[in-house]
Design an enzyme around this catalytic site. Structure first.
Site, PDB file in Angstrom:
ATOM      1  N   LYS A  15      -0.543  51.668  23.303  1.00 14.69           N
ATOM      2  CA  LYS A  15       0.287  52.774  23.800  1.00 14.69           C
ATOM      3  C   LYS A  15       0.605  52.616  25.284  1.00 14.69           C
ATOM      4  O   LYS A  15       1.729  52.821  25.703  1.00 14.69           O
ATOM      5  CB  LYS A  15      -0.418  54.128  23.590  1.00 14.69           C
ATOM      6  CG  LYS A  15      -0.723  54.477  22.155  1.00 14.69           C
ATOM      7  CD  LYS A  15      -1.240  55.904  22.033  1.00 14.69           C
ATOM      8  CE  LYS A  15      -2.534  56.173  22.801  1.00 14.69           C
ATOM      9  NZ  LYS A  15      -3.699  55.421  22.339  1.00 14.69           N
ATOM     10  N   ARG A  86      -3.993  64.802  21.000  1.00 14.63           N
ATOM     11  CA  ARG A  86      -5.079  64.117  20.313  1.00 14.63           C
ATOM     12  C   ARG A  86      -5.744  64.995  19.264  1.00 14.63           C
ATOM     13  O   ARG A  86      -6.680  64.546  18.607  1.00 14.63           O
ATOM     14  CB  ARG A  86      -6.126  63.666  21.329  1.00 14.63           C
ATOM     15  CG  ARG A  86      -5.896  62.242  21.837  1.00 14.63           C
ATOM     16  CD  ARG A  86      -6.913  61.986  22.915  1.00 14.63           C
ATOM     17  NE  ARG A  86      -7.392  60.645  23.019  1.00 14.63           N
ATOM     18  CZ  ARG A  86      -6.930  59.744  23.890  1.00 14.63           C
ATOM     19  NH1 ARG A  86      -5.900  60.014  24.649  1.00 14.63           N
ATOM     20  NH2 ARG A  86      -7.512  58.572  23.982  1.00 14.63           N
ATOM     21  N   ARG A 120     -11.031  44.106  26.641  1.00 10.53           N
ATOM     22  CA  ARG A 120     -10.041  44.513  27.653  1.00 10.53           C
ATOM     23  C   ARG A 120     -10.651  44.509  29.055  1.00 10.53           C
ATOM     24  O   ARG A 120     -11.788  44.904  29.249  1.00 10.53           O
ATOM     25  CB  ARG A 120      -9.536  45.924  27.316  1.00 10.53           C
ATOM     26  CG  ARG A 120      -8.604  46.490  28.377  1.00 10.53           C
ATOM     27  CD  ARG A 120      -7.791  47.631  27.847  1.00 10.53           C
ATOM     28  NE  ARG A 120      -8.583  48.835  27.626  1.00 10.53           N
ATOM     29  CZ  ARG A 120      -8.050  49.973  27.179  1.00 10.53           C
ATOM     30  NH1 ARG A 120      -6.770  50.037  26.865  1.00 10.53           N
ATOM     31  NH2 ARG A 120      -8.806  51.025  26.999  1.00 10.53           N
ATOM     32  N   ARG A 153     -13.454  48.951  31.737  1.00 14.68           N
ATOM     33  CA  ARG A 153     -13.529  50.405  31.782  1.00 14.68           C
ATOM     34  C   ARG A 153     -14.867  50.855  31.234  1.00 14.68           C
ATOM     35  O   ARG A 153     -15.367  50.288  30.265  1.00 14.68           O
ATOM     36  CB  ARG A 153     -12.403  51.004  30.918  1.00 14.68           C
ATOM     37  CG  ARG A 153     -11.209  51.466  31.721  1.00 14.68           C
ATOM     38  CD  ARG A 153     -10.055  51.821  30.835  1.00 14.68           C
ATOM     39  NE  ARG A 153     -10.357  52.879  29.864  1.00 14.68           N
ATOM     40  CZ  ARG A 153      -9.437  53.481  29.117  1.00 14.68           C
ATOM     41  NH1 ARG A 153      -8.161  53.132  29.230  1.00 14.68           N
ATOM     42  NH2 ARG A 153      -9.770  54.408  28.263  1.00 14.68           N
ATOM     43  N   ARG A 164     -15.073  56.588  20.365  1.00 12.17           N
ATOM     44  CA  ARG A 164     -13.665  56.961  20.594  1.00 12.17           C
ATOM     45  C   ARG A 164     -12.849  56.797  19.312  1.00 12.17           C
ATOM     46  O   ARG A 164     -11.963  57.605  19.028  1.00 12.17           O
ATOM     47  CB  ARG A 164     -13.071  56.100  21.720  1.00 12.17           C
ATOM     48  CG  ARG A 164     -13.622  56.488  23.086  1.00 12.17           C
ATOM     49  CD  ARG A 164     -13.374  55.402  24.113  1.00 12.17           C
ATOM     50  NE  ARG A 164     -11.977  55.207  24.420  1.00 12.17           N
ATOM     51  CZ  ARG A 164     -11.474  54.065  24.898  1.00 12.17           C
ATOM     52  NH1 ARG A 164     -12.254  53.020  25.101  1.00 12.17           N
ATOM     53  NH2 ARG A 164     -10.202  53.981  25.181  1.00 12.17           N
TER      54      ARG A 164
HETATM   55  P1  AMP Z   1      -7.223  56.939  27.065  1.00 10.72           P
HETATM   56  O1  AMP Z   1      -7.014  56.205  28.353  1.00 10.72           O
HETATM   57  O2  AMP Z   1      -5.955  57.549  26.534  1.00 10.72           O
HETATM   58  O3  AMP Z   1      -7.948  56.119  26.040  1.00 10.72           O
HETATM   59  O4  AMP Z   1      -8.161  58.191  27.403  1.00 10.72           O
HETATM   60  C1  AMP Z   1      -9.451  58.015  27.944  1.00 10.72           C
HETATM   61  C2  AMP Z   1     -10.277  59.279  27.765  1.00 10.72           C
HETATM   62  O5  AMP Z   1      -9.642  60.371  28.439  1.00 10.72           O
HETATM   63  C3  AMP Z   1     -10.448  59.754  26.341  1.00 10.72           C
HETATM   64  O6  AMP Z   1     -11.493  59.072  25.667  1.00 10.72           O
HETATM   65  C4  AMP Z   1     -10.742  61.237  26.545  1.00 10.72           C
HETATM   66  O7  AMP Z   1     -12.066  61.431  27.006  1.00 10.72           O
HETATM   67  C5  AMP Z   1      -9.816  61.582  27.702  1.00 10.72           C
HETATM   68  N1  AMP Z   1      -8.491  62.029  27.211  1.00 10.72           N
HETATM   69  C6  AMP Z   1      -7.296  61.397  27.351  1.00 10.72           C
HETATM   70  N2  AMP Z   1      -6.302  62.076  26.777  1.00 10.72           N
HETATM   71  C7  AMP Z   1      -6.870  63.192  26.240  1.00 10.72           C
HETATM   72  C8  AMP Z   1      -6.367  64.286  25.481  1.00 10.72           C
HETATM   73  N3  AMP Z   1      -5.079  64.394  25.137  1.00 10.72           N
HETATM   74  N4  AMP Z   1      -7.261  65.249  25.101  1.00 10.72           N
HETATM   75  C9  AMP Z   1      -8.548  65.171  25.438  1.00 10.72           C
HETATM   76  N5  AMP Z   1      -9.095  64.147  26.129  1.00 10.72           N
HETATM   77  C10 AMP Z   1      -8.266  63.166  26.527  1.00 10.72           C
END
Ligand code: AMP
Length: 207
Positions: A15, A86, A120, A153, A164
């Protein structure tokens, strides 16, 4: 032409990579809750800081994330949204605050997601993405683009990746099903090179 595009997919589906390219191609704002939260990990909220949720691989509480998205979308004249919604409550909230022109789902198998996420590496300076095996930098640990340090990360360790993905299957798959039932979902096979996936997405958007 301004467009509002939503990109859905599991963590590691591509994404972030594809949103950046789409934002450039169509001159749109890239709105991503993951990056916004990483930049504000220690922000005090009534639920505590985002950090504790993120490091555990859990979702940050909806009110915190909803507010971030609302402000960002209000400021954007056309956007690519990635990392949100999400869960179904977030999807309902999104429905109230905006109109979408395209909803795209990047489909990638669980095995491939785990390989992509655990390998990654990201640049600490500019955020560029690499993979130890599939897309290594010219010099190990150093960003090709800016010379910054490549790090893993905190939530890309195997244990947190599994958590996740579980959160994705429990909370976000119903969101995908929701758009599929509405008949609005464009499903793209995300298991190809980034350029190939990008072509598939732009073909789908334009045709
Ligand atoms: P990502 O970089 O999109 O994988 O997001 C990393 C982390 O940020 C996730 O594992 C969640 O802890 C938090 N996060 C990101 N987007 C959301 C969302 N829409 N709702 C809740 N937590 C989020």
């Amino acid at each position: 032409m301004s467009r509002n595009i939503l990109l859905l997919g599991a963590p590691g589906a591509g994404k972030g990579t594809q949103s950046k390219k789409l934002a450039e191609e169509y001159d749109l704002e890239h709105v991503t809750t993951g990056d916004a939260l990483r930049a504000n990990k220690d922000m005090e909220t009534e639920y505590g800081t985002p950090r504790s949720f993120m490091e555990a691989g859990e979702l940050v509480p909806d009110p915190v994330v909803n507010e971030i998205v609302k402000v960002a979308l209000e400021e954007a004249d056309g956007y690519v949204l990635d990392g949100y919604p999400r869960n179904l409550d977030q999807a309902e909230y999104l429905d109230e605050i905006t109109d979408l022109d395209a909803v795209i789902y990047l489909d990638v198998s669980e095995e491939e997601l785990v390989d992509r996420l655990t390998g990654r590496r990201v640049c600490d300076e500019c955020g560029a993405n690499y993979h130890v095996e599939f897309q290594p930098p010219e010099e190990e640990g150093v960003c090709d683009e800016c010379g910054g340090e490549l790090i893993q990360r905190e939530d890309d360790t195997e244990e947190t990746v599994r958590e996740r993905l579980q959160v994705f299957y429990d909370n976000t798959e119903p969101v995908i099903e929701h758009f599929r039932e509405q008949g609005d979902l464009i499903e793209i096979d995300g298991e190809a090179t980034p350029d190939e996936v990008f072509n598939r997405i732009t073909d789908a958007i334009e045709n």
